[in-house]
Design a protein around this motif. Sequence first.
Motif, mmCIF file in Angstrom:
data_model
loop_
_atom_site.group_PDB
_atom_site.id
_atom_site.type_symbol
_atom_site.label_atom_id
_atom_site.label_comp_id
_atom_site.label_asym_id
_atom_site.label_seq_id
_atom_site.Cartn_x
_atom_site.Cartn_y
_atom_site.Cartn_z
ATOM 1 N N UNK A 1 0.868 -1.131 -0.127
ATOM 2 C CA UNK A 1 -0.176 -0.075 -0.030
ATOM 3 C C UNK A 1 0.754 1.333 0.023
ATOM 4 N N UNK A 2 0.301 2.350 -0.213
ATOM 5 C CA UNK A 2 1.183 3.707 -0.619
ATOM 6 C C UNK A 2 0.044 4.847 -0.022
ATOM 7 N N UNK A 3 0.632 5.998 0.301
ATOM 8 C CA UNK A 3 -0.277 7.000 0.679
ATOM 9 C C UNK A 3 -0.834 7.908 -0.447
ATOM 10 N N UNK A 4 -1.863 8.450 -0.614
ATOM 11 C CA UNK A 4 -2.597 9.106 -1.553
ATOM 12 C C UNK A 4 -3.082 10.290 -1.042
ATOM 13 N N UNK A 5 -3.046 11.409 -1.621
ATOM 14 C CA UNK A 5 -3.578 12.756 -1.351
ATOM 15 C C UNK A 5 -5.070 12.788 -2.145
ATOM 16 N N UNK A 6 -6.156 12.957 -1.682
ATOM 17 C CA UNK A 6 -7.601 13.205 -2.318
ATOM 18 C C UNK A 6 -7.661 14.548 -2.586
ATOM 19 N N UNK A 7 -8.605 14.986 -3.528
ATOM 20 C CA UNK A 7 -8.742 16.160 -3.995
ATOM 21 C C UNK A 7 -9.281 17.119 -2.567
ATOM 22 N N UNK A 8 -9.714 16.507 -1.595
ATOM 23 C CA UNK A 8 -9.985 17.446 -0.359
ATOM 24 C C UNK A 8 -8.764 17.666 0.616
ATOM 25 N N UNK B 1 -7.414 15.339 2.030
ATOM 26 C CA UNK B 1 -7.395 14.068 2.968
ATOM 27 C C UNK B 1 -6.405 13.006 2.526
ATOM 28 N N UNK B 2 -5.378 12.388 3.250
ATOM 29 C CA UNK B 2 -4.551 11.383 2.879
ATOM 30 C C UNK B 2 -4.811 10.045 3.425
ATOM 31 N N UNK B 3 -4.924 9.141 2.355
ATOM 32 C CA UNK B 3 -5.538 7.882 2.726
ATOM 33 C C UNK B 3 -4.647 7.001 2.030
ATOM 34 N N UNK B 4 -4.384 5.528 2.701
ATOM 35 C CA UNK B 4 -3.658 4.435 2.315
ATOM 36 C C UNK B 4 -4.506 3.479 1.250
ATOM 37 N N UNK B 5 -3.893 3.585 0.266
ATOM 38 C CA UNK B 5 -4.304 2.803 -0.895
ATOM 39 C C UNK B 5 -3.651 1.775 -1.605
ATOM 40 N N UNK B 6 -4.043 0.678 -2.195
ATOM 41 C CA UNK B 6 -3.231 -0.208 -2.925
ATOM 42 C C UNK B 6 -2.423 0.378 -3.858
ATOM 43 N N UNK B 7 -1.175 -0.208 -4.252
ATOM 44 C CA UNK B 7 -0.073 0.189 -5.014
ATOM 45 C C UNK B 7 -0.429 0.541 -6.379
ATOM 46 N N UNK B 8 -1.651 -0.068 -7.044
ATOM 47 C CA UNK B 8 -2.052 0.143 -8.110
ATOM 48 C C UNK B 8 -2.909 1.391 -8.547
ATOM 49 N N UNK B 9 -3.144 2.152 -7.454
ATOM 50 C CA UNK B 9 -4.055 3.327 -7.788
ATOM 51 C C UNK B 9 -3.271 4.498 -8.156
ATOM 52 N N UNK B 10 -3.717 5.137 -9.012
ATOM 53 C CA UNK B 10 -2.561 6.304 -9.643
ATOM 54 C C UNK B 10 -3.383 7.419 -9.614
ATOM 55 N N UNK B 11 -2.687 8.523 -9.875
ATOM 56 C CA UNK B 11 -3.370 10.035 -9.677
ATOM 57 C C UNK B 11 -4.278 10.021 -10.745
ATOM 58 N N UNK B 12 -5.487 10.582 -10.389
ATOM 59 C CA UNK B 12 -6.690 10.785 -11.205
ATOM 60 C C UNK B 12 -7.622 9.496 -11.321
ATOM 61 N N UNK B 13 -7.139 8.629 -10.355
ATOM 62 C CA UNK B 13 -8.147 7.585 -10.079
ATOM 63 C C UNK B 13 -9.398 7.852 -9.243
ATOM 64 N N UNK B 14 -10.425 7.606 -9.249
ATOM 65 C CA UNK B 14 -11.507 7.963 -8.180
ATOM 66 C C UNK B 14 -11.756 6.897 -7.427
ATOM 67 N N UNK B 15 -11.513 6.870 -5.817
ATOM 68 C CA UNK B 15 -11.807 5.903 -5.063
ATOM 69 C C UNK B 15 -12.882 6.197 -4.115
ATOM 70 N N UNK B 16 -13.394 5.067 -3.681
ATOM 71 C CA UNK B 16 -14.695 5.218 -2.717
ATOM 72 C C UNK B 16 -13.696 5.195 -1.175
ATOM 73 N N UNK B 17 -14.228 6.123 -0.484
ATOM 74 C CA UNK B 17 -13.940 6.280 1.058
ATOM 75 C C UNK B 17 -14.876 6.085 1.903
ATOM 76 N N UNK B 18 -14.780 5.132 3.039
ATOM 77 C CA UNK B 18 -15.634 5.284 4.240
ATOM 78 C C UNK B 18 -15.617 6.383 4.765
ATOM 79 N N UNK B 19 -16.642 7.163 5.033
ATOM 80 C CA UNK B 19 -16.667 8.347 5.843
ATOM 81 C C UNK B 19 -16.652 8.203 7.511
ATOM 82 N N UNK B 20 -16.913 7.103 7.917
ATOM 83 C CA UNK B 20 -16.707 6.789 9.410
ATOM 84 C C UNK B 20 -15.435 6.535 9.720
ATOM 85 N N UNK B 21 -14.460 5.685 8.879
ATOM 86 C CA UNK B 21 -13.303 5.317 9.463
ATOM 87 C C UNK B 21 -12.171 6.317 8.477
ATOM 88 N N UNK B 22 -12.768 6.739 7.352
ATOM 89 C CA UNK B 22 -11.687 7.659 6.460
ATOM 90 C C UNK B 22 -10.753 6.534 5.805
#
Length: 187
Positions: free
Chosen positions: A151-158, A160-181
């Motif tokens: 996994x690696x850290x990714x900064x979202x458009x808001x 917020x920094x979240x840990x994502x799998x290594x295959x996620x690239x800049x421009x990818x839209x990801x779904x985030x759980x708002x309870x846990x972030x």
Amino acid sequence: MSSVAATRLRKGNLIKHNNELCRIVETQHVTPGNLRGFVRAKMRKVKDGIMFEHRFRSEDMVERAMLDEREMQYLYKDGDTFYFMDTASYEQTGMSEEALGDSMNFLLPESTISVEFYEGNPVGIELPPTVDLKVTDTVPGIKGATANAQTKPATLETGHVVTVPAFVEVGTVVRINTDTGEYLSRV
């Protein structure tokens, strides 16, 4: 006001405690051996943002604050104030970063959400269970990475920094759980 058993308190609930409006930040139900169970609650006073902990006996009844919810559209942020517009009356309301807490990490301009009011003052927002946000910055992906690889850290458009799998690239839209972030999936 309505009362609820201490064991039914959940993160995000607004309660009246010692005549002050408080938001539950975290709860833990503890049942030590042969002793009586209790609920350890971490709370934040809405008025001044002071955090504190309190132990409720399992059988205690807690006074829940009755909230008025209004459908509002998030407009913009100015300094540390977030501005919302009532979709029915077009009236604008500002809320501080303190009042929003972690919720501000999931707000996109023009998104419609439910704003909670207590005695005419905005005290919080009700987010959907998940939000879809675009990745704006992350290290390049690793060729051949699978979903359960590193996994690696990714900064979202808001911001917020979240840990994502290594295959996620800049421009990818990801779904985030708002309870846990936390990252749930690619969209």
